[in-house]
Design a protein around this motif. Structure first.
Motif, PDB file in Angstrom:
ATOM      1  N   GLY A  37       0.809  -1.201   0.000  1.00  0.00           N
ATOM      2  CA  GLY A  37       0.000   0.000   0.000  1.00  0.00           C
ATOM      3  C   GLY A  37       0.849   1.260   0.000  1.00  0.00           C
ATOM      4  N   SER A  38       0.475   2.230   0.840  1.00  0.00           N
ATOM      5  CA  SER A  38       1.218   3.488   0.932  1.00  0.00           C
ATOM      6  C   SER A  38       2.374   3.409   1.914  1.00  0.00           C
ATOM      7  CB  SER A  38       0.277   4.614   1.353  1.00  0.00           C
ATOM      8  OG  SER A  38      -0.074   4.480   2.727  1.00  0.00           O
ATOM      9  N   GLY A  39       2.529   2.263   2.577  1.00  0.00           N
ATOM     10  CA  GLY A  39       3.566   2.115   3.595  1.00  0.00           C
ATOM     11  C   GLY A  39       3.072   2.373   4.998  1.00  0.00           C
ATOM     12  N   LEU A  40       1.760   2.583   5.157  1.00  0.00           N
ATOM     13  CA  LEU A  40       1.174   2.865   6.461  1.00  0.00           C
ATOM     14  C   LEU A  40       1.427   1.748   7.463  1.00  0.00           C
ATOM     15  CD1 LEU A  40      -0.723   5.068   7.745  1.00  0.00           C
ATOM     16  CD2 LEU A  40      -2.628   3.551   7.163  1.00  0.00           C
ATOM     17  N   VAL A  41       1.638   0.542   6.966  1.00  0.00           N
ATOM     18  CA  VAL A  41       1.857  -0.604   7.849  1.00  0.00           C
ATOM     19  C   VAL A  41       3.030  -0.364   8.791  1.00  0.00           C
ATOM     20  CG1 VAL A  41       3.287  -1.768   6.108  1.00  0.00           C
ATOM     21  CG2 VAL A  41       2.185  -3.120   7.894  1.00  0.00           C
ATOM     22  N   LEU A  42       4.023   0.396   8.356  1.00  0.00           N
ATOM     23  CA  LEU A  42       5.196   0.639   9.203  1.00  0.00           C
ATOM     24  C   LEU A  42       4.850   1.433  10.454  1.00  0.00           C
ATOM     25  CD1 LEU A  42       7.901   1.455   6.490  1.00  0.00           C
ATOM     26  CD2 LEU A  42       7.654  -0.660   7.817  1.00  0.00           C
ATOM     27  N   ASP A  43       3.723   2.133  10.416  1.00  0.00           N
ATOM     28  CA  ASP A  43       3.322   2.937  11.565  1.00  0.00           C
ATOM     29  C   ASP A  43       2.491   2.158  12.569  1.00  0.00           C
ATOM     30  OD1 ASP A  43       4.532   5.086  10.238  1.00  0.00           O
ATOM     31  OD2 ASP A  43       2.654   5.574   9.191  1.00  0.00           O
ATOM     32  N   ALA A  66       1.721  -0.833  -4.232  1.00  0.00           N
ATOM     33  CA  ALA A  66       3.182  -0.690  -4.198  1.00  0.00           C
ATOM     34  C   ALA A  66       3.710   0.706  -3.954  1.00  0.00           C
ATOM     35  CB  ALA A  66       3.747  -1.199  -5.531  1.00  0.00           C
ATOM     36  N   GLN A  67       2.862   1.726  -3.875  1.00  0.00           N
ATOM     37  CA  GLN A  67       3.405   3.085  -3.883  1.00  0.00           C
ATOM     38  C   GLN A  67       4.262   3.391  -2.659  1.00  0.00           C
ATOM     39  OE1 GLN A  67      -0.537   5.104  -3.874  1.00  0.00           O
ATOM     40  NE2 GLN A  67       0.299   6.326  -2.179  1.00  0.00           N
ATOM     41  N   GLY A  68       4.098   2.638  -1.568  1.00  0.00           N
ATOM     42  CA  GLY A  68       4.900   2.868  -0.371  1.00  0.00           C
ATOM     43  C   GLY A  68       6.219   2.121  -0.335  1.00  0.00           C
ATOM     44  N   LEU A  69       6.550   1.398  -1.401  1.00  0.00           N
ATOM     45  CA  LEU A  69       7.774   0.588  -1.368  1.00  0.00           C
ATOM     46  C   LEU A  69       9.049   1.397  -1.125  1.00  0.00           C
ATOM     47  CD1 LEU A  69       7.094  -2.125  -4.105  1.00  0.00           C
ATOM     48  CD2 LEU A  69       7.109  -2.401  -1.621  1.00  0.00           C
ATOM     49  N   PRO A  70       9.145   2.677  -1.549  1.00  0.00           N
ATOM     50  CA  PRO A  70      10.333   3.438  -1.144  1.00  0.00           C
ATOM     51  C   PRO A  70      10.498   3.514   0.373  1.00  0.00           C
ATOM     52  CG  PRO A  70       9.247   4.526  -2.976  1.00  0.00           C
ATOM     53  CD  PRO A  70       8.341   3.404  -2.546  1.00  0.00           C
ATOM     54  N   ARG A  71       9.406   3.546   1.118  1.00  0.00           N
ATOM     55  CA  ARG A  71       9.502   3.519   2.582  1.00  0.00           C
ATOM     56  C   ARG A  71      10.064   2.177   3.051  1.00  0.00           C
ATOM     57  NH1 ARG A  71       4.705   5.284   6.388  1.00  0.00           N
ATOM     58  NH2 ARG A  71       6.468   5.027   7.848  1.00  0.00           N
ATOM     59  N   ALA A  72       9.624   1.101   2.399  1.00  0.00           N
ATOM     60  CA  ALA A  72      10.138  -0.219   2.764  1.00  0.00           C
ATOM     61  C   ALA A  72      11.645  -0.285   2.540  1.00  0.00           C
ATOM     62  CB  ALA A  72       9.432  -1.307   1.956  1.00  0.00           C
ATOM     63  N   ALA A  73      12.088   0.187   1.380  1.00  0.00           N
ATOM     64  CA  ALA A  73      13.515   0.157   1.079  1.00  0.00           C
ATOM     65  C   ALA A  73      14.301   0.993   2.077  1.00  0.00           C
ATOM     66  CB  ALA A  73      13.753   0.651  -0.351  1.00  0.00           C
ATOM     67  N   ALA A  74      13.765   2.167   2.423  1.00  0.00           N
ATOM     68  CA  ALA A  74      14.463   3.034   3.369  1.00  0.00           C
ATOM     69  C   ALA A  74      14.549   2.412   4.756  1.00  0.00           C
ATOM     70  CB  ALA A  74      13.755   4.386   3.446  1.00  0.00           C
ATOM     71  N   ALA A  75      13.571   1.565   5.087  1.00  0.00           N
ATOM     72  CA  ALA A  75      13.547   0.914   6.399  1.00  0.00           C
ATOM     73  C   ALA A  75      14.327  -0.394   6.414  1.00  0.00           C
ATOM     74  CB  ALA A  75      12.106   0.656   6.833  1.00  0.00           C
ATOM     75  N   GLY A  76      14.948  -0.758   5.280  1.00  0.00           N
ATOM     76  CA  GLY A  76      15.723  -1.990   5.223  1.00  0.00           C
ATOM     77  C   GLY A  76      14.885  -3.238   5.022  1.00  0.00           C
ATOM     78  N   VAL A  77      13.638  -3.083   4.547  1.00  0.00           N
ATOM     79  CA  VAL A  77      12.756  -4.220   4.287  1.00  0.00           C
ATOM     80  C   VAL A  77      13.014  -4.714   2.865  1.00  0.00           C
ATOM     81  CG1 VAL A  77      10.381  -5.040   4.219  1.00  0.00           C
ATOM     82  CG2 VAL A  77      11.032  -3.231   5.830  1.00  0.00           C
ATOM     83  N   GLU A  78      13.348  -5.986   2.716  1.00  0.00           N
ATOM     84  CA  GLU A  78      13.605  -6.542   1.385  1.00  0.00           C
ATOM     85  C   GLU A  78      12.305  -6.655   0.595  1.00  0.00           C
ATOM     86  OE1 GLU A  78      15.704 -10.182   1.216  1.00  0.00           O
ATOM     87  OE2 GLU A  78      17.482  -9.435   2.260  1.00  0.00           O
ATOM     88  N   VAL A  79      12.379  -6.304  -0.675  1.00  0.00           N
ATOM     89  CA  VAL A  79      11.225  -6.366  -1.562  1.00  0.00           C
ATOM     90  C   VAL A  79      11.400  -7.545  -2.515  1.00  0.00           C
ATOM     91  CG1 VAL A  79       9.891  -5.149  -3.323  1.00  0.00           C
ATOM     92  CG2 VAL A  79      10.905  -3.876  -1.409  1.00  0.00           C
ATOM     93  N   HIS A  80      10.401  -8.425  -2.536  1.00  0.00           N
ATOM     94  CA  HIS A  80      10.412  -9.581  -3.434  1.00  0.00           C
ATOM     95  C   HIS A  80       9.152  -9.524  -4.292  1.00  0.00           C
ATOM     96  CE1 HIS A  80      13.738 -11.909  -1.428  1.00  0.00           C
ATOM     97  NE2 HIS A  80      13.483 -10.957  -0.543  1.00  0.00           N
ATOM     98  N   VAL A  81       9.308  -9.797  -5.589  1.00  0.00           N
ATOM     99  CA  VAL A  81       8.236  -9.514  -6.540  1.00  0.00           C
ATOM    100  C   VAL A  81       7.996 -10.711  -7.454  1.00  0.00           C
ATOM    101  CG1 VAL A  81       8.868  -7.071  -6.478  1.00  0.00           C
ATOM    102  CG2 VAL A  81       9.747  -8.523  -8.326  1.00  0.00           C
ATOM    103  N   PRO A  82       6.810 -10.754  -8.100  1.00  0.00           N
ATOM    104  CA  PRO A  82       6.557 -11.813  -9.086  1.00  0.00           C
ATOM    105  C   PRO A  82       7.531 -11.715 -10.250  1.00  0.00           C
ATOM    106  CG  PRO A  82       4.504 -10.740  -8.435  1.00  0.00           C
ATOM    107  CD  PRO A  82       5.627  -9.908  -7.887  1.00  0.00           C
ATOM    108  N   PRO A  83       8.062 -12.835 -10.722  1.00  0.00           N
ATOM    109  CA  PRO A  83       9.091 -12.786 -11.769  1.00  0.00           C
ATOM    110  C   PRO A  83       8.620 -12.153 -13.070  1.00  0.00           C
ATOM    111  CG  PRO A  83       8.433 -15.057 -11.288  1.00  0.00           C
ATOM    112  CD  PRO A  83       7.842 -14.209 -10.231  1.00  0.00           C
ATOM    113  N   VAL A  84       7.368 -12.368 -13.449  1.00  0.00           N
ATOM    114  CA  VAL A  84       6.877 -11.812 -14.705  1.00  0.00           C
ATOM    115  C   VAL A  84       6.891 -10.288 -14.674  1.00  0.00           C
ATOM    116  CG1 VAL A  84       4.828 -11.620 -16.182  1.00  0.00           C
ATOM    117  CG2 VAL A  84       5.506 -13.852 -15.266  1.00  0.00           C
TER     118      VAL A  84
END
Length: 643
Positions: A37-43, A66-84
């Motif tokens: 989502g927007s990354g709100l989960v981190l809060d 996915a729009q919050g994924l920059p927050r995930a990256a900044a927090a050190g959370v690894e992002v894994h995605v569908p190969p296609v």
């Protein structure tokens, strides 16, 4: 209703731009997120008893997920995605730079993607089980809402919980019909939705957790209702009904007792059955397809293995041991790597095809698959190899493409010749011409069909099978027609093209640069090799100059080589790029052969990338998307550790 809710023991939903789910690992007090989502989960981690997130696994690429994924990256959370859909995360800027927006008939919602790229740590392993942050999840391909969508299945106690993304919104309903429209008039997405629902019903699920909508505690009923309604929707947009359940359950038909045709695939796959229960597949591109979506980007193409259960259940196949490829085109090879990774199938490839699929960036050829395909065994042309009780002879078969082969074998008392896409097999002497399927960029030569007609005479097959047309039982009249059309093709090209003093060839290309695409890092020196052919009826000198972007340097500046009659010569240039990153920088070789000045006759494309950018693209498992646990242990389809 609160923003955070525990929907199953240790599984939490966070309401955001989509439903974000967190699976808690009680031993470590860490969590794994499904979508972001927007990354709100981190809060809200403390409300879930989670100290930190270790990973986020994406069901698909849409921006509300996915729009919050920059927050995930900044927090050190690894992002894994569908190969296609990997490129719509890590290289989405390429999509924005190249996506047509005017006169656009591509209705896929790929523009509902991230605005900027995010680093991707890994690809989720379809059809297998992986472990992330102590949480073990199965990964199931479920195309429909998007081509590359996946569903994750978690087993907690005796319950099986599916995180379905936007495949289903509520019993019998989807979040968006527009997202399923992958082409202007086709039914690819709705058809795939039906098949994905039918496949998920086989997984004995206890709870569905959608990206939008409420939990569904009767998964079988919810999925069956959606499959039934979507089937009616598909039929409403077609002139005739299309029974997709039958397509899934019975994709294979017998050509002979031990030779099957896959009616669901593009291109057509064939399966050779052994008395042992093992199977050999010939060509494996897009299995169980409902049509090709618009676009040519990676996310528009979905390899999967949806027909294999029918192969096991309907024909007693115990293993798919070997896969052969007639040629390198994507519709014949797209699924080979996945088949190899998931089923342990070995890829045996003719020696003229293997270098192309193993290194597609090297060649300026159409219709190539995006990634290298591992080759376990190269098959010499003109020789016979043994698989189980079958002797199979490999024949050079240029025509449709220069890099193609035919397979000759005897099945159930009939000599069968597998010819790929060489011709359509639908000609009727005196009534309908055979369609000779040649393209100049495939490096066709006019004599190729003369040679293939002679091959067919020597082999004298009773049956010919091809990549896109019905199997053809062969008689002398059909072979005569192929011979006549092969000779006619030679005459037409002799009449239409320069001859005598100048032989430009059918493609009118006398020089090539290889590799056609390369990806040096910033400041890294690289090489391009020019190959030039002499079109004159006498030896000639060729002068070559490599033109590079302003500020780059090249050695040698020019080169002159002697080239004999009907011969080629090569010159290698060393190139030093300057500046920072470049996307598709152009280099071209300026060619003069004797008194024939061709100018900048052939080009190559260079992507100069920062080292960090290259590292972000790398699959951390090093196994082409093979399943990996947190400690790097590979898992098989049942989730058992191996190696």
């Amino acid at each position: 209703m609160g923003r955070v809710r525990e929907v199953a023991p240790g599984v939490f939903r966070v309401r955001d731009t989509c439903n974000v789910y967190v699976v808690r690992d009680d031993a470590t007090r860490t969590g794994v997120a499904i979508d972001f989502g927007s990354g709100l989960v981190l809060d809200h981690l403390a409300q879930m008893g989670v100290e930190r997130l270790t990973h986020v696994l994406m069901t698909h690429h849409h921006r509300d997920q996915a729009q919050g994924l920059p927050r995930a990256a900044a927090a050190g959370v690894e992002v894994h995605v569908p190969p296609v859909e990997r490129d719509l995360f890590s290289r989405v800027d390429d999509m924005w730079a190249t996506r047509p927006i005017i006169n656009d008939y591509n209705l896929r919602e790929d523009r509902f993607s991230l605005l900027e790229p995010v680093p991707v740590a890994g690809l989720v392993p379809e059809y297998r089980t992986g472990t992330w942050g102590g949480v073990e999840l199965e990964v199931h391909p479920t195309p429909g809402h998007t081509t590359g969508s996946v569903t994750y299945v978690l087993t907690r106690g005796d319950r099986r919980i599916a995180f379905t993304g936007d495949l289903i919104y509520a019993p019998g309903k989807v979040w968006s019909l527009a997202a399923t429209q992958w082409s202007y008039t086709g039914n690819e997405g709705p058809g795939m939705t039906v098949i994905s629902c039918l496949l998920l019903q086989r997984e004995r699920l206890d709870l569905l957790l959608p990206s939008h909508g409420e939990p569904m505690d009767e998964p079988g009923t919810a999925l069956a209702l959606l499959a039934e309604r979507m089937q009616r929707y598909v039929d409403s947009r077609r002139p005739f009904p299309w029974d997709l359940e039958t397509r899934l359950v019975h994709p294979y038909a017998r050509v002979t007792e031990h030779l099957l045709i896959n009616r669901s695939s593009l291109a057509t796959s064939y399966v050779l059955l052994s008395r042992s229960g093992a199977a050999l597949v010939i060509d494996y591109g897009y299995d169980m397809t409902t049509g090709l979506p618009e676009g040519r980007d990676r996310a528009s193409r979905r390899p999967w293995l949806a027909s294999l259960d029918a192969l096991r259940g309907g024909f007693g196949v115990t293993s798919v041991e070997v896969a052969l490829a007639t040629h390198y085109h994507d519709d014949h090879v797209a699924g080979l790597a996945l088949l190899r990774d998931v089923e342990g199938t070995q890829t045996w490839v003719p020696e003229n095809v293997a270098p192309v699929i193993a290194n597609p960036m090297h060649h300026d050829l159409p219709c190539q698959w995006y990634d290298p395909v591992p080759v376990d065994r190269e098959l010499p042309l003109g020789e016979t190899f043994q698989w189980r009780e079958y002797a199979i002879t490999v024949h050079d078969l240029p025509g449709h493409t220069r890099y193609a082969a035919a397979f000759e074998l005897e099945v159930d008392g009939t000599t069968v010749l597998v010819t790929g896409d060489q011709q359509d097999g639908e000609g009727i002497p005196g009534r309908r011409r055979e369609t000779l399927n040649y393209q100049y960029r495939n490096l066709f030569r006019p004599e190729d069909y003369r040679r293939s007609a002679a091959l067919y005479r020597r082999v004298a097959p009773g049956l010919m099978v091809s990549g896109h047309w019905e199997p053809r039982w062969v008689d002398d009249g059909y072979l005569d027609m192929l011979s006549d059309q092969g000779e006619e093709l030679v005459r037409l090209h002799e009449e239409l093209l320069p001859s005598g003093e100048l032989d430009l060839g059918p493609g009118s290309q006398l020089a090539r640069l290889t590799p056609y695409r390369c990806h040096p890092e910033v400041g890294e020196r690289f090489e391009l090799t020019a190959t030039v052919r002499n079109p004159h009826p006498r030896p000639a000198e060729a002068t070559l100059r490599l033109d590079v972007p302003a500020g780059w340097s090249v050695e040698p500046a020019t080169a002159t080589v002697g080239v004999g009659v009907d011969e080629s010569a090569t010159v290698t240039f060393a190139v030093q790029p300057s500046g920072g990153e470049h996307r598709r920088a152009r280099c071209a070789v300026d060619v003069t052969i004797g008194d024939l000045a061709l100018g900048q006759h052939a080009e190559a494309l260079i992507d100069v990338r920062a080292p960090l950018d290259q590292a972000a693209q790398r699959d951390p498992t090093g196994q082409h998307g093979q399943a990996g646990s947190a400690d790097g242990t590979l898992l098989d389809r049942a989730g058992q550790r191996r190696g």
